[in-house]
Design a protein around this motif. Structure first.
Motif, short mmCIF file in Angstrom:
data_model
loop_
_atom_site.label_atom_id
_atom_site.label_comp_id
_atom_site.label_asym_id
_atom_site.label_seq_id
_atom_site.Cartn_x
_atom_site.Cartn_y
_atom_site.Cartn_z
N VAL A 12 -27.17 91.29 48.47
CA VAL A 12 -26.11 92.23 48.12
C VAL A 12 -25.10 92.29 49.26
O VAL A 12 -25.48 92.42 50.43
CB VAL A 12 -26.69 93.64 47.87
N LEU A 35 -24.75 89.76 44.73
CA LEU A 35 -24.26 90.94 44.03
C LEU A 35 -23.27 91.61 44.98
O LEU A 35 -23.64 92.06 46.06
CB LEU A 35 -25.40 91.91 43.71
N VAL A 37 -20.41 94.53 45.84
CA VAL A 37 -20.12 95.90 45.46
C VAL A 37 -18.91 96.40 46.26
O VAL A 37 -18.84 96.21 47.48
CB VAL A 37 -21.33 96.83 45.74
N ARG A 53 -21.45 88.18 40.70
CA ARG A 53 -21.47 89.47 40.02
C ARG A 53 -20.78 90.48 40.92
O ARG A 53 -21.21 90.71 42.05
CB ARG A 53 -22.91 89.88 39.73
N VAL A 55 -19.26 94.44 41.09
CA VAL A 55 -19.28 95.72 40.40
C VAL A 55 -18.57 96.78 41.24
O VAL A 55 -18.57 96.72 42.47
CB VAL A 55 -20.72 96.19 40.09
N ALA A 57 -18.52 100.52 42.52
CA ALA A 57 -19.45 101.63 42.70
C ALA A 57 -19.22 102.26 44.06
O ALA A 57 -18.68 101.63 44.98
CB ALA A 57 -20.90 101.15 42.58
N SER A 59 -20.87 103.08 47.19
CA SER A 59 -22.09 102.64 47.87
C SER A 59 -22.71 103.73 48.74
O SER A 59 -23.84 103.56 49.24
CB SER A 59 -21.81 101.40 48.72
N LEU A 65 -26.46 103.12 43.82
CA LEU A 65 -27.07 101.87 44.26
C LEU A 65 -28.36 101.59 43.50
O LEU A 65 -28.65 100.45 43.13
CB LEU A 65 -27.36 101.93 45.76
N GLN A 67 -29.06 102.54 40.46
CA GLN A 67 -28.70 102.15 39.10
C GLN A 67 -28.29 100.68 39.03
O GLN A 67 -28.52 100.01 38.02
CB GLN A 67 -27.57 103.03 38.57
N LEU A 68 -27.69 100.18 40.09
CA LEU A 68 -27.28 98.77 40.14
C LEU A 68 -28.45 97.83 40.39
O LEU A 68 -28.29 96.61 40.31
CB LEU A 68 -26.23 98.57 41.23
N VAL A 70 -30.04 97.68 43.31
CA VAL A 70 -30.01 97.25 44.71
C VAL A 70 -31.38 97.38 45.37
O VAL A 70 -31.75 96.58 46.25
CB VAL A 70 -28.95 98.06 45.50
#
Length: 222
Positions: A12, A35, A37, A53, A55, A57, A59, A65, A67-68, A70
């Motif tokens: 991430v 991923l 963010v 990917r 997204v 959000a 952080s 986090l 919900q993603l 992470v």
């Protein structure tokens, strides 16, 4: 891309500024899923076609986090540079999620101390270390390395267990692995140059030279 399917190789990257984007791109080139963010919708839109990917959000929110997915990743890099508060709160949230490896970007020595105190395992200064170099360190077992161009590097690695107690003449690392062992160091001692009769001791740190791929594979033997 499912986080649970990539928690071993996936990484991430939080924060898509200049450093974060270069880092994410370098990790992709090393065949790792990323991923990315960022809270800025314009940045998310800009990089959505280039990264695995991306997204949008906040952080700093542990729930966002989680919900993603992470929490399913083993390695997270906090590349936020514009806000010390956001980077610190993000590291705190990641600590609450129990992330095993938290890498965090620092913009000053004071910032670095705060990041370390709240749970960052590795603090990095991108002004001195490019995203490519950090990417190599994250995904390999090298302790440090310097690339000199033309795919040549000098790296610091731990001695592989199978080589402990044996002389370099017998191990023949150049013939077997394409790397030359330049020096060796035991904890608390200075580095010493290595020769054919040098016997590698347990807990030694080695200095080796070769191509980036060769030194990475050699480091992976340990």
């Amino acid at each position: 891309m499912s986080a649970r399917k990539t928690n071993d190789s996936g990484i991430v990257v939080i924060g898509l500024g200049r450093f974060g984007c270069h880092l994410a791109g370098s990790l992709l080139q090393l065949d790792h899923q990323v991923l990315a963010v960022d809270r800025n919708p314009e940045r998310v839109q800009r990089w959505s076609e280039q990264l695995d990917r991306v997204v949008q959000a906040d952080s700093t929110e542990e729930g966002a986090l989680r919900q993603l997915g992470v929490a399913d990743f083993k390695r997270v890099v906090v590349a936020i540079g514009g806000s010390v508060e956001a980077s610190v709160l993000t590291v705190l949230a990641l600590t609450e999620l129990g992330i095993p490896q938290i890498w965090a970007r620092a913009t000053s020595e004071k910032h670095a101390k705060i990041l370390a105190s709240v749970g960052a395992h590795h603090v990095i200064f991108p002004e001195a270390e490019t995203g490519e170099r950090v990417a190599h360190l994250i995904v390999s077992k090298m302790l440090d390395f310097i690339e000199f161009g033309d795919d040549f590097a000098i790296a610091k690695v731990r001695v592989p267990a199978a080589m402990v107690g044996r002389p370099l003449r017998e191990l023949a690392p150049t013939e077997r692995y394409g790397v030359m062992v330049v020096g060796a160091k035991l904890p608390g001692e200075r580095f010493r140059y290595a020769g054919p009769d040098t016997v590698l001791e347990r807990e030694s740190v080695l200095i080796v030279e070769g191509s980036i791929g060769q030194v990475q594979r050699f480091a992976g033997l340990g």
